[in-house]
Design a protein around this motif. Structure first.
Motif, PDB file in Angstrom:
ATOM      1  N   PRO A  34     -28.777  -2.317   3.697  1.00 23.73           N
ATOM      2  CA  PRO A  34     -29.207  -1.006   3.200  1.00 23.73           C
ATOM      3  C   PRO A  34     -28.343   0.131   3.746  1.00 23.73           C
ATOM      4  CG  PRO A  34     -30.457  -1.540   5.141  1.00 23.73           C
ATOM      5  CD  PRO A  34     -29.482  -2.686   4.941  1.00 23.73           C
ATOM      6  N   ASP A  35     -28.485   1.273   3.116  1.00 27.78           N
ATOM      7  CA  ASP A  35     -27.997   2.539   3.655  1.00 27.78           C
ATOM      8  C   ASP A  35     -29.160   3.175   4.404  1.00 27.78           C
ATOM      9  OD1 ASP A  35     -26.587   4.942   4.140  1.00 27.78           O
ATOM     10  OD2 ASP A  35     -25.689   4.910   2.143  1.00 27.78           O
ATOM     11  N   SER A  36     -28.941   4.340   4.980  1.00 27.40           N
ATOM     12  CA  SER A  36     -30.044   5.081   5.590  1.00 27.40           C
ATOM     13  C   SER A  36     -30.936   5.671   4.501  1.00 27.40           C
ATOM     14  CB  SER A  36     -29.489   6.221   6.453  1.00 27.40           C
ATOM     15  OG  SER A  36     -28.770   7.149   5.654  1.00 27.40           O
ATOM     16  N   TYR A  37     -32.147   6.035   4.877  1.00 26.06           N
ATOM     17  CA  TYR A  37     -33.043   6.786   3.996  1.00 26.06           C
ATOM     18  C   TYR A  37     -33.031   8.204   4.551  1.00 26.06           C
ATOM     19  CZ  TYR A  37     -34.613   2.512   1.725  1.00 26.06           C
ATOM     20  OH  TYR A  37     -34.656   1.347   0.997  1.00 26.06           O
ATOM     21  N   LYS A  38     -32.245   9.044   3.905  1.00 24.79           N
ATOM     22  CA  LYS A  38     -31.860  10.346   4.446  1.00 24.79           C
ATOM     23  C   LYS A  38     -33.043  11.146   4.972  1.00 24.79           C
ATOM     24  CE  LYS A  38     -28.842  14.245   3.401  1.00 24.79           C
ATOM     25  NZ  LYS A  38     -27.984  14.884   2.373  1.00 24.79           N
ATOM     26  N   ASP A  39     -32.869  11.665   6.181  1.00 28.97           N
ATOM     27  CA  ASP A  39     -33.867  12.494   6.878  1.00 28.97           C
ATOM     28  C   ASP A  39     -35.105  11.721   7.304  1.00 28.97           C
ATOM     29  OD1 ASP A  39     -32.278  14.802   6.594  1.00 28.97           O
ATOM     30  OD2 ASP A  39     -33.100  15.194   4.604  1.00 28.97           O
ATOM     31  N   ALA A  40     -35.100  10.399   7.105  1.00 28.28           N
ATOM     32  CA  ALA A  40     -36.262   9.596   7.490  1.00 28.28           C
ATOM     33  C   ALA A  40     -35.876   8.553   8.533  1.00 28.28           C
ATOM     34  CB  ALA A  40     -36.879   8.931   6.255  1.00 28.28           C
ATOM     35  N   VAL A  41     -35.035   7.581   8.171  1.00 29.53           N
ATOM     36  CA  VAL A  41     -34.633   6.527   9.106  1.00 29.53           C
ATOM     37  C   VAL A  41     -33.167   6.177   8.885  1.00 29.53           C
ATOM     38  CG1 VAL A  41     -36.905   5.464   9.441  1.00 29.53           C
ATOM     39  CG2 VAL A  41     -35.531   4.806   7.483  1.00 29.53           C
ATOM     40  N   SER A  42     -32.496   5.777   9.955  1.00 30.76           N
ATOM     41  CA  SER A  42     -31.091   5.370   9.881  1.00 30.76           C
ATOM     42  C   SER A  42     -30.991   3.982   9.243  1.00 30.76           C
ATOM     43  CB  SER A  42     -30.474   5.326  11.278  1.00 30.76           C
ATOM     44  OG  SER A  42     -31.056   4.273  12.041  1.00 30.76           O
ATOM     45  N   ALA A  43     -29.786   3.610   8.866  1.00 30.99           N
ATOM     46  CA  ALA A  43     -29.585   2.286   8.277  1.00 30.99           C
ATOM     47  C   ALA A  43     -29.974   1.191   9.268  1.00 30.99           C
ATOM     48  CB  ALA A  43     -28.122   2.131   7.849  1.00 30.99           C
ATOM     49  N   GLU A  44     -29.702   1.414  10.551  1.00 33.70           N
ATOM     50  CA  GLU A  44     -30.079   0.424  11.562  1.00 33.70           C
ATOM     51  C   GLU A  44     -31.601   0.282  11.646  1.00 33.70           C
ATOM     52  OE1 GLU A  44     -29.346  -0.599  16.305  1.00 33.70           O
ATOM     53  OE2 GLU A  44     -28.758   1.350  15.491  1.00 33.70           O
ATOM     54  N   GLU A  45     -32.309   1.404  11.574  1.00 35.28           N
ATOM     55  CA  GLU A  45     -33.771   1.361  11.610  1.00 35.28           C
ATOM     56  C   GLU A  45     -34.326   0.693  10.353  1.00 35.28           C
ATOM     57  OE1 GLU A  45     -34.981   5.321  14.143  1.00 35.28           O
ATOM     58  OE2 GLU A  45     -34.073   5.614  12.169  1.00 35.28           O
ATOM     59  N   GLU A  61     -18.213  -9.570   1.956  1.00 35.93           N
ATOM     60  CA  GLU A  61     -18.029 -10.703   1.043  1.00 35.93           C
ATOM     61  C   GLU A  61     -18.297 -12.021   1.771  1.00 35.93           C
ATOM     62  OE1 GLU A  61     -17.388 -10.663  -2.133  1.00 35.93           O
ATOM     63  OE2 GLU A  61     -16.619  -8.644  -2.587  1.00 35.93           O
ATOM     64  N   GLU A  62     -17.833 -12.109   3.021  1.00 33.29           N
ATOM     65  CA  GLU A  62     -18.054 -13.327   3.804  1.00 33.29           C
ATOM     66  C   GLU A  62     -19.532 -13.528   4.120  1.00 33.29           C
ATOM     67  OE1 GLU A  62     -15.774 -11.061   4.381  1.00 33.29           O
ATOM     68  OE2 GLU A  62     -13.874 -12.143   4.155  1.00 33.29           O
ATOM     69  N   LYS A  63     -20.244 -12.431   4.343  1.00 26.80           N
ATOM     70  CA  LYS A  63     -21.674 -12.534   4.650  1.00 26.80           C
ATOM     71  C   LYS A  63     -22.467 -13.054   3.449  1.00 26.80           C
ATOM     72  CE  LYS A  63     -21.603  -8.759   8.062  1.00 26.80           C
ATOM     73  NZ  LYS A  63     -21.924  -9.584   9.235  1.00 26.80           N
ATOM     74  N   LEU A  64     -21.955 -12.820   2.251  1.00 24.91           N
ATOM     75  CA  LEU A  64     -22.658 -13.279   1.057  1.00 24.91           C
ATOM     76  C   LEU A  64     -22.572 -14.787   0.871  1.00 24.91           C
ATOM     77  CD1 LEU A  64     -21.647 -10.552  -1.562  1.00 24.91           C
ATOM     78  CD2 LEU A  64     -23.898 -10.879  -0.526  1.00 24.91           C
ATOM     79  N   ALA A  65     -21.558 -15.398   1.490  1.00 23.19           N
ATOM     80  CA  ALA A  65     -21.380 -16.841   1.328  1.00 23.19           C
ATOM     81  C   ALA A  65     -22.606 -17.583   1.865  1.00 23.19           C
ATOM     82  CB  ALA A  65     -20.119 -17.301   2.054  1.00 23.19           C
ATOM     83  N   GLY A  66     -23.259 -18.332   1.022  1.00 20.84           N
ATOM     84  CA  GLY A  66     -24.430 -19.099   1.432  1.00 20.84           C
ATOM     85  C   GLY A  66     -25.725 -18.323   1.462  1.00 20.84           C
ATOM     86  N   ALA A  67     -25.687 -17.041   1.078  1.00 17.80           N
ATOM     87  CA  ALA A  67     -26.915 -16.242   1.082  1.00 17.80           C
ATOM     88  C   ALA A  67     -27.790 -16.595  -0.121  1.00 17.80           C
ATOM     89  CB  ALA A  67     -26.581 -14.753   1.052  1.00 17.80           C
ATOM     90  N   ASP A  68     -29.109 -16.554   0.088  1.00 16.09           N
ATOM     91  CA  ASP A  68     -30.057 -16.784  -1.003  1.00 16.09           C
ATOM     92  C   ASP A  68     -30.500 -15.481  -1.652  1.00 16.09           C
ATOM     93  OD1 ASP A  68     -30.509 -19.733  -0.783  1.00 16.09           O
ATOM     94  OD2 ASP A  68     -31.152 -19.166   1.232  1.00 16.09           O
ATOM     95  N   LEU A  69     -30.491 -14.400  -0.865  1.00 15.63           N
ATOM     96  CA  LEU A  69     -31.036 -13.136  -1.352  1.00 15.63           C
ATOM     97  C   LEU A  69     -30.449 -11.990  -0.551  1.00 15.63           C
ATOM     98  CD1 LEU A  69     -33.249 -11.746  -3.188  1.00 15.63           C
ATOM     99  CD2 LEU A  69     -34.774 -11.936  -1.209  1.00 15.63           C
ATOM    100  N   VAL A  70     -30.224 -10.862  -1.218  1.00 19.23           N
ATOM    101  CA  VAL A  70     -29.798  -9.625  -0.561  1.00 19.23           C
ATOM    102  C   VAL A  70     -30.849  -8.557  -0.806  1.00 19.23           C
ATOM    103  CG1 VAL A  70     -28.075  -7.783  -0.467  1.00 19.23           C
ATOM    104  CG2 VAL A  70     -27.350 -10.146  -0.827  1.00 19.23           C
ATOM    105  N   ILE A  71     -31.222  -7.848   0.257  1.00 18.08           N
ATOM    106  CA  ILE A  71     -32.110  -6.691   0.119  1.00 18.08           C
ATOM    107  C   ILE A  71     -31.320  -5.452   0.520  1.00 18.08           C
ATOM    108  CG2 ILE A  71     -34.248  -5.566   0.836  1.00 18.08           C
ATOM    109  CD1 ILE A  71     -35.399  -8.288   1.486  1.00 18.08           C
ATOM    110  N   THR A  72     -31.273  -4.481  -0.374  1.00 18.32           N
ATOM    111  CA  THR A  72     -30.555  -3.240  -0.119  1.00 18.32           C
ATOM    112  C   THR A  72     -31.465  -2.063  -0.460  1.00 18.32           C
ATOM    113  OG1 THR A  72     -28.489  -2.014  -0.535  1.00 18.32           O
ATOM    114  CG2 THR A  72     -29.528  -3.106  -2.428  1.00 18.32           C
ATOM    115  N   GLY A  73     -30.974  -0.847  -0.279  1.00 16.16           N
ATOM    116  CA  GLY A  73     -31.783   0.317  -0.620  1.00 16.16           C
ATOM    117  C   GLY A  73     -31.274   1.590   0.008  1.00 16.16           C
ATOM    118  N   GLU A  74     -31.823   2.700  -0.441  1.00 17.33           N
ATOM    119  CA  GLU A  74     -31.596   4.018   0.149  1.00 17.33           C
ATOM    120  C   GLU A  74     -32.703   4.946  -0.322  1.00 17.33           C
ATOM    121  OE1 GLU A  74     -27.911   5.759  -0.929  1.00 17.33           O
ATOM    122  OE2 GLU A  74     -28.245   5.630  -3.080  1.00 17.33           O
TER     123      GLU A  74
END
Length: 378
Positions: free
Chosen positions: A7-18, A279-292
């Motif tokens: 994910p990216d950060s959710y601006k003014d709410a939480v950082s991407a790490e959070e 791209e390397e992290k996607l190898a063998g992945a079943d699912l990706v969760i992203t957002g902003e």
């Protein structure tokens, strides 16, 4: 099950790490045996540095610089010693979040501090510098940055022009003789999240000036100053990137970087994904969760979830998008690789409540996504 959290950060709410931490809790609540790969991202806007510090394990460095309105401040930047790579986020030295709303002034704000950070990276031995240009308080065409780097910007009397877009209007001569010689050996890349040219109705002043404190008269003045700046640069150097996509980023810093630092502009999310080996992290992945925080038609121009979805589509990995808000045209994300998209809110609520509950809502949605995904598997 292997899940990549990007994910990216959710601006003014939480950082991407959070965001990653909240999503991870939700994933493991639904599937304790899941393998979770945490990869906080950014698209060149505020928060990109924090995401890269985590994802790359870069060293956090500090520089004392001149803030956008002239006050001294500490600016952070990232250092990857074995690559001699510096990651410089403009928002740390010249960002709009550094100036209270009532004091924002595009006529006066300067990028001098950005140049000071770059000088510090040169002292560390940087051979590659990535500039992320989102979130600026400035509209000076990068003039302050150039002055800090040794470029002489003079008025008709031979004096140095004053800081900000207002001072730029009095520029009569540009001299690069005193520019720091180390810059010639550095590869610059500019991470941009906009494609605006330097001047005109879609330029830096017209589109971004008002949010930096410029009224209609200021916008016209600043646009004329940037146009004059481009003409003087062309007369001195024989090049003019004023119409190049991204030249208007950060009030014209994109233009200055392309012209005088020979920087290569690229969509920020592309640079970030490359740096973290997405791209390397996607190898063998079943699912990706992203957002902003907000997703709409403008997100298609290069925001984090779209970059993630396009990369995942190339390897046929399904992508779930979680957003705090969906605006006009958001359904177009389905055309570029998003498998499913869900809002965070679990009931009607105001913005203040939603922002306060962002981590909780992210955790709940991640749990629901993984339960649904698990139920769909044979």
């Amino acid at each position: 099950m292997r899940v990549v959290l990007a994910p990216d950060s959710y601006k003014d709410a939480v950082s991407a790490e959070e965001v990653v931490r909240a999503l991870r809790r939700g994933v493991l609540k639904a599937c304790p045996e899941a393998v979770v790969d945490s990869c906080p991202l950014g698209d060149g806007g505020e928060g990109t540095l924090d995401a890269l510090l985590v994802s790359m394990g870069a060293e956090e460095c500090m520089s004392t610089v001149t803030g956008p309105m002239g006050k001294s401040r500490i600016a952070r930047w990232g250092w990857v010693a074995d690559q001699k790579l510096a990651i410089v986020e403009l928002a740390e030295s010249s960002g709009i979040q550094l100036v209270p709303l009532a004091h924002r002034d595009a006529m006066k704000a300067s990028t001098y501090g950005l140049g000071e950070v770059i000088l510090d990276t040169l002292d560390h031995g940087a051979e590659r510098i990535i500039l992320t240009l989102g979130g600026s308080a400035t509209n000076d065409g990068g003039a302050g940055m150039l002055q800090a780097l040794g470029v002489r910007l003079q008025d008709e009397a031979g004096a140095a022009i004053q800081p900000g877009g207002e001072g730029l209007a009095f520029l009569a001569e540009l001299d690069v003789v005193g520019m720091d010689s180390r810059l010639a050996d550095v590869q610059f890349e500019v991470a941009v999240d906009v494609s605006n040219p330097l001047c005109g109705e879609n330029g830096a002043s017209a589109i971004f000036g008002p949010q930096k404190g410029a009224n209609s008269e200021h916008v016209a003045f600043l646009d004329k100053a940037l146009y004059g700046f481009a003409e003087i640069v062309e007369a001195a150097l024989g090049t003019n990137f004023a119409k190049a996509p991204g030249a208007g980023a950060a009030g014209g810093v994109g233009f200055a970087a392309m012209t005088l630092l020979q920087a290569t502009p690229r969509p920020g999310i592309e640079i970030v994904m490359e740096l973290v080996g997405f791209e390397e992290k996607l190898a063998g992945a079943d699912l990706v969760i992203t957002g902003e925080g907000s997703v709409d038609r403008q997100s298609l121009s290069g925001k984090t979830p779209v970059g993630v979805a396009r990369a995942a589509a190339r390897t046929a990995v399904p992508v779930v998008l979680l957003a705090g808000r969906f605006g006009e045209g958001w359904r177009e994300v389905y055309q570029i690789g998003v498998t499913a998209a869900f809002p965070l809110a679990d009931q009607a609520m105001g913005l203040e409540e939603a922002m306060a509950r962002t981590s909780e809502l992210l955790e709940d949605r991640a749990e629901a996504v993984i339960r649904l995904y698990g139920a769909s598997r044979p």
